[in-house]
Design an enzyme around this catalytic site. Structure first.
Site, PDB file in Angstrom:
ATOM      1  N   LYS A 221      -6.095  -7.104  -7.698  1.00 52.53           N
ATOM      2  CA  LYS A 221      -7.145  -8.049  -7.335  1.00 52.53           C
ATOM      3  C   LYS A 221      -7.631  -8.852  -8.528  1.00 52.53           C
ATOM      4  O   LYS A 221      -7.338  -8.543  -9.683  1.00 52.53           O
ATOM      5  CB  LYS A 221      -8.309  -7.299  -6.666  1.00 52.53           C
ATOM      6  CG  LYS A 221      -7.962  -6.854  -5.245  1.00 52.53           C
ATOM      7  CD  LYS A 221      -9.145  -6.286  -4.496  1.00 52.53           C
ATOM      8  CE  LYS A 221      -8.770  -6.016  -3.033  1.00 52.53           C
ATOM      9  NZ  LYS A 221      -9.886  -5.396  -2.276  1.00 52.53           N
ATOM     10  N   ARG A 255      -5.717   2.405  -1.831  1.00 52.09           N
ATOM     11  CA  ARG A 255      -4.975   1.428  -1.023  1.00 52.09           C
ATOM     12  C   ARG A 255      -4.285   0.476  -1.988  1.00 52.09           C
ATOM     13  O   ARG A 255      -4.949  -0.233  -2.750  1.00 52.09           O
ATOM     14  CB  ARG A 255      -5.929   0.674  -0.099  1.00 52.09           C
ATOM     15  CG  ARG A 255      -5.241  -0.341   0.819  1.00 52.09           C
ATOM     16  CD  ARG A 255      -6.262  -1.020   1.728  1.00 52.09           C
ATOM     17  NE  ARG A 255      -5.634  -1.993   2.609  1.00 52.09           N
ATOM     18  CZ  ARG A 255      -5.412  -3.273   2.305  1.00 52.09           C
ATOM     19  NH1 ARG A 255      -5.777  -3.731   1.101  1.00 52.09           N
ATOM     20  NH2 ARG A 255      -4.832  -4.085   3.158  1.00 52.09           N
TER      21      ARG A 255
END
Length: 276
Positions: A221, A255
């Site tokens: 991210k 995740r």
């Protein structure tokens, strides 16, 4: 810390890994990579061989500013993927990444085991009741607004207090609707800027007061690649570093896009903490 996935009890007291499998053309990292059957099955097989405990199938890109797509298109993408994966790997545990109750229902009907809702029940009032009706584990994530406008909503008087209050409200709703297995996801990058993401990471263990398993999704991210001045393609090392910190702060599920490296991270962390 045990959740029931289609009759299989999964103990989350030892951390688990969820592999991300997006069947979208526009996800921020892997968009368009798995839109044909061969590539999809190859990726699912690789994730399972690398040790993924769950495969998270998503058909709606939730990157900031992503296009809104019709429910019918999301249904087609995800049900086809879920059906294909389970036809070839019947023991796979699939979570369906959607905020739409109809999409969740159809995928659970096709064999998915978990609902993963980025809105935590705020974008479809039928989602939490559905999770109770279907008796499946429900992952509720914290987000303000929608993927289209969430970047403009990263304002908080007290970040941790507001996130904790959100979860306490939604967990109460889930309890009212007989949802037995709830997992919370603080939503790194969703209506949170880089500074807020790192504050959240620093205090992730604060969420343990809610007494629910915690899912952490920091994989590749912007809090990683923008901080380091690199691209998402170069962010694997940074992902591993932050995954390790998430484990230290109490994460029960990672995740990730890169299953092999995350499993290695979990194994080394387990060795350090004395888990076998």
């Amino acid at each position: 810390m045990t959740i029931n996935c289609k009759g299989t009890l999964v103990n989350l007291s030892s951390p688990k890994v969820m592999g991300i499998l997006n069947v979208t053309p526009d996800s921020f990292y892997d968009g368009g990579r798995y839109n044909d059957e061969t590539a999809l099955l190859q990726q699912a097989e690789q994730m399972l061989e690398d040790g993924a405990d769950f495969i998270d199938v998503g058909g709606y890109s939730s990157r900031p500013g992503a296009d809104d797509i019709a429910e019918e298109e999301e249904l087609r993408r995800t049900v086809e993927a879920t059906t294909l994966i389970l036809k070839n790997f019947p023991d796979a545990l699939i979570s369906i990444d959607t905020f739409r109750a109809k999409v969740a229902k159809e995928n659970i009907g096709a064999g998915a085991a978990i609902i993963n809702d980025i809105s935590g029940g705020t974008l479809d009032e039928n989602m939490i009741p559905l999770a109770g009706q279907l008796a499946v584990p429900y992952i509720m994530m914290h987000m303000k607004g929608t993927p289209q406008n969430m970047k403009q909503m990263a304002t908080y008087d007290d970040l941790l207090k507001e996130i904790t209050f959100f979860f306490s409200q939604q967990i109460a709703k889930a309890r009212d609707h007989k949802v037995n297995d709830v997992i919370i996801d603080p939503g790194f990058g969703f209506a949170k800027n880089i500074e807020q993401n790192f504050t959240l990471l620093q205090h992730l263990d604060h969420l343990s007061i809610l007494d629910k398993p915690i899912l952490a999704g920091v994989s590749r991210k912007s809090m990683i690649y923008k901080t380091l001045g690199i691209s998402p393609d170069e962010a694997l090392n940074g992902t591993t570093v932050l995954n390790t910190l998430c484990l230290q702060k109490g994460a029960n599920i990672l995740r990730v896009h890169d299953v092999k490296e995350a499993v290695q991270c979990v194994n080394l962390f387990g060795r350090m903490t004395g888990e076998k």
